[in-house]
Design a protein around this motif. Structure first.
Motif, PDB file in Angstrom:
ATOM      1  N   HIS A 169       0.850  -1.181   0.000  1.00 24.31           N
ATOM      2  CA  HIS A 169       0.000   0.000   0.000  1.00 24.31           C
ATOM      3  C   HIS A 169       0.895   1.243   0.000  1.00 24.31           C
ATOM      4  CE1 HIS A 169      -3.663   2.352   0.558  1.00 24.31           C
ATOM      5  NE2 HIS A 169      -2.954   3.131   1.372  1.00 24.31           N
ATOM      6  N   GLU A 224      -3.747   7.128  -3.251  1.00 26.42           N
ATOM      7  CA  GLU A 224      -3.678   5.900  -2.471  1.00 26.42           C
ATOM      8  C   GLU A 224      -3.614   4.759  -3.482  1.00 26.42           C
ATOM      9  OE1 GLU A 224      -3.660   5.639   1.009  1.00 26.42           O
ATOM     10  OE2 GLU A 224      -3.399   7.830   0.928  1.00 26.42           O
ATOM     11  N   ARG A 226      -2.663   0.590  -4.509  1.00 25.56           N
ATOM     12  CA  ARG A 226      -2.452  -0.813  -4.143  1.00 25.56           C
ATOM     13  C   ARG A 226      -1.607  -1.453  -5.230  1.00 25.56           C
ATOM     14  NH1 ARG A 226      -3.141  -2.338   0.766  1.00 25.56           N
ATOM     15  NH2 ARG A 226      -4.005  -4.393   0.235  1.00 25.56           N
ATOM     16  N   TRP A 282     -10.222   3.993   0.959  1.00 24.02           N
ATOM     17  CA  TRP A 282      -9.671   2.676   1.271  1.00 24.02           C
ATOM     18  C   TRP A 282     -10.700   1.571   1.052  1.00 24.02           C
ATOM     19  CZ3 TRP A 282      -6.399   3.484   6.400  1.00 24.02           C
ATOM     20  CH2 TRP A 282      -5.268   4.263   6.086  1.00 24.02           C
TER      21      TRP A 282
END
Length: 744
Positions: A169, A224, A226, A282
């Motif tokens: 992450h 953000e 991944r 998230w």
């Protein structure tokens, strides 16, 4: 609101792309120098780090623009250097030879990007072959190599800390100046695909202000991300090394706990609305389960020296005392950013600089015209103003010419690779010594002199320096020395190429010259005249033709190229101890300090640095009955002279008093007989038109303040034309064939 033109972005990208290609050439030179230093001293850690940083910078820049062929192959080279840097791979001669081949392939790939030939099958085949050899060198199984255009294979990306192929992450917050500093955040994010697969990404735009308050050059975004990747933490962090001064990056490992995410949430969210917004991002990334059963942030056990590495890593702000390894990885990029030495420099297009020099030249001419007008008007105030303008123009001239001056050391450094490769090919042990690399020379001259220097270096390696066995038999050290030296002297730049080899064989050169009928068998020549024979077209003493020499092509071209720069070349040699080739060049080709003369009402200019002295015709001086040249006595020395009036076919009566200008010629001094001496003159060199370029003895022209045209003399060419006949050494030397002498 300004209108956006579709071509604007393309122009910006094209300019940035061109900047990368130029920087890549600089980094390739740094890379090569680092490799050569490693080969000389395998324990030189700075050389290894320098080469690694250069390769990593090329790879990172290529990744930003999507040049995957460069990225894929450079990754193979970088991986070998990384193992050498960690001490896991020894620095050996075969390994360095392979890395140097890799450097050449990197350069070819960069050139392919510039030329638009990235998909060339032959180039890809070379990348595959060298890539496989590099993998074998670092101890990996050979297997079929991945295409050069592909991204780095997962098995080539190091994995450590037991993290394995998991989902990382990344929490990225960009600084407000990121865009202003010319960085494209999306390029870095796209580059993550070379390390694995970006499974999800959310763009945080909550910090973007209202339209009226928006700074178009400011950046208010966050991301953000991944990322599924087998890479280790450091490899992922290194992707953002160019952004490190303009971002805050938090990296959570695949095995990060809920407490790690809670700490990140507390760090990123200053209030409840920000917390809820981040949690929503998230959840959209499928991270809801990671937040279940959170541990209190203050219940985490303290980290000790024996504790494992934490799952969460922050790279901004950087700790004051970062580990040396991290500093080595990041130092190159940081030094190039704001506050570094290079921030004081800007790139300027060469054609813009040339245009500025041309304008300064026109100012010089206009200033001279103002001084002439002031003298004609006999106005004191006008004369003082004209003199002030003249002084300012001269300062502007010197400043503008200084912009084109570059250190010759960059050219010298290119020969390190040449000396290494040629000496190994010839089976010789040669050390290259470079001194005076900070000596500055006009950029246009540096580019022109590179080829003659290359030939002189290769000639010394092939003909001058002996093998280690021959040197030891002659009582010399087994390792030969080739030296490049540059320095300033009397307004000129002197470049010397010398070696401590066998020197020039005078008898062999003379015998070859007699065989080719360049000189008569009964000629009496001194050493300097014999050594000058090597510059005759087609002259060679090599016993056999090789890929380096023996065809008699080169030294005459060297001399011609040097003289095209208004330079001179001399040879000095001591049998058994070596030889030195000395090149004397003017500082610049655009604007020079000249010495103005007149013959039969026509103005001629000589470069001031070549003028030794001016004298009246000595007592007993007599013109020869035939021809335009002769000799005169200069304080007991016999000096040849050229009568410019006869040389250029000027008619009319001679003045009762004439003067001799003694100038430095190619290998001696020579006198020029003129009617009048008009003194120093700032000279703007104007090239002759194509119809006049064949004229011997004329180097160019200039415009005087009065608007008249003056011709610039080319003394070496004039000397060859008048004093030395086509077979000039087939007779006695000049000083024994004088036409007139006071004692005659």
């Amino acid at each position: 609101m300004s209108k956006h033109f579709p071509g604007d972005d393309d122009d910006i990208i094209a300019a940035a792309r061109e900047g990368f290609l130029e920087e890549a050439q600089d980094n390739l030179r740094q890379f090569e120098q680092g490799l050569l230093a490693m080969e000389q001293d395998p324990g030189d850690a700075e050389a290894v780090n320098s080469a690694f940083r250069a390769a990593h910078t090329i790879k990172g820049g290529a990744g930003l623009f999507g040049f995957q062929a460069v990225v894929g192959f450079t990754h193979e080279v970088e991986s070998v250097l990384d193992r050498m840097r960690d001490g896991l791979l020894a620095v050996t001669e075969p390994g360095m030879a392979l890395l140097l081949q890799g450097r050449d392939q990197m350069e070819r790939l960069v050139h392919a990007v510039r030329d638009g030939t990235e998909g060339d099958a032959e180039l890809e085949a070379i990348s595959q072959r060298l890539g496989e050899q590099l993998r074998q060198l670092r101890g990996e199984s050979a297997g079929p190599a991945a295409p050069a255009s592909a991204t780095a294979a997962p098995e080539d990306i190091p994995a450590s800390n037991g993290e394995g192929d998991g989902v990382w992450h990344l929490s990225l917050r960009l600084g407000v100046d990121a865009l202003r500093n010319g960085l494209d955040p999306m390029s870095f994010i796209r580059y993550l695909d070379t390390l694995g697969e970006v499974e999800g990404i959310r763009t945080l735009a909550e910090a973007v202000p209202e339209l009226l308050l928006l700074d178009p050059e400011g950046c208010c975004l966050g991301f953000e991300i991944r990322l599924r990747s087998p890479a280790d933490r450091q490899t992922i962090v290194d992707v953002f090394e160019f952004l490190q001064d303009d971002c805050e990056l938090e990296v959570l490992a695949p095995d990060a706990s809920a407490a790690d995410y809670q700490r990140l949430l507390a760090q990123r969210a200053a209030d409840e609305p920000a917390r809820e917004a981040l949690l929503a991002h998230w959840q959209a990334l499928g991270m809801a389960r990671l937040l279940e059963a959170p541990e209190p942030a203050d219940s985490a056990p303290p980290t000790t020296a024996d504790s494992p590495e934490p799952a969460a890593t922050s790279v901004a702000p950087r700790p004051a005392a970062a580990p040396p390894r991290a500093e080595e990885r990041r130092g190159g990029a940081r030094d190039r950013r704001a506050g570094g030495e290079e921030s004081r420099f800007i790139r300027v297009r060469a054609d813009k600089l040339d245009h500025l020099i041309d304008l300064i030249g026109e100012l010089v001419i206009a200033s001279s015209g103002a001084q002439v007008a002031a003298q004609q008007e006999r106005s004191t105030r006008f004369g003082e103003a004209a003199q002030r303008i003249h002084d300012l123009v001269q300062e502007a001239r010197d400043g503008a010419l200084g912009l084109r001056m570059v250190p010759i050391g960059e050219t010298f450094s290119r020969f390190q690779r040449v000396v290494r490769d040629v000496s190994k090919e010839l089976g010789k042990d040669v050390a290259l010594q470079i001194t005076g690399g900070d000596t500055e020379l006009d950029k246009s001259m540096v580019e022109t002199i590179a080829d003659p220097l290359m030939h002189l270096v290769r000639n010394s390696l092939d003909h001058g320096l002996e093998t280690a066995e021959d040197r030891e038999a002659a009582g010399k050290p087994g390792q030969g020395t080739l030296a490049l030296h540059a320095y300033h002297e009397s307004g000129n730049v002197i470049i010397e190429v010398s070696d401590d080899g066998r020197g020039l064989n005078r008898d062999r050169i003379l015998a070859k010259a007699v065989e080719r009928e360049l000189v008569s068998p009964d000629s009496v020549l001194d050493d300097e005249q014999v050594y000058r024979l090597i510059f005759e077209p087609g002259f060679s003493t090599a016993a056999q033709v090789t890929n380096l020499s023996g065809r008699g092509v080169g030294m005459d071209v060297v001399k011609r190229n040097v003289e095209s720069l208004r330079g001179q070349i001399k040879v000095a040699s001591t049998p058994g101890r070596g030889a030195t080739m000395q090149i004397r060049l003017p500082l610049t080709l655009a604007i020079i300090d000249g010495f103005l003369t007149q013959v039969a009402g026509v103005s001629y200019v000589l470069p001031l640095e070549s003028v030794a002295e001016c004298i009246e015709t000595p007592p007993g001086f007599m013109l020869g009955e035939h021809g335009a040249c002769g000799c005169f006595d200069l304080r007991g020395e016999v000096v040849p002279y050229i009568d410019l009036r006869r040389s250029f076919g000027h008619d009319g009566p001679r003045p009762t008093r004439q003067s001799l200008i003694v100038v430095h010629s190619t290998d001696s001094r020579i006198g020029l007989l003129v009617d009048r001496l008009l003194g120093e003159y700032q000279t703007v060199i104007k090239p002759l038109g194509s119809i006049f370029q064949h004229l011997e003895g004329i180097a160019g022209s200039t415009i005087l303040g009065s608007g008249e045209v003056a011709l610039i003399l080319d003394v070496p060419s004039l000397e060859r034309l008048q004093i030395r006949q086509p077979r000039h050494l087939a007779t006695s030397p000049i000083h024994t064939s004088r036409t007139a002498h006071p004692s005659a």
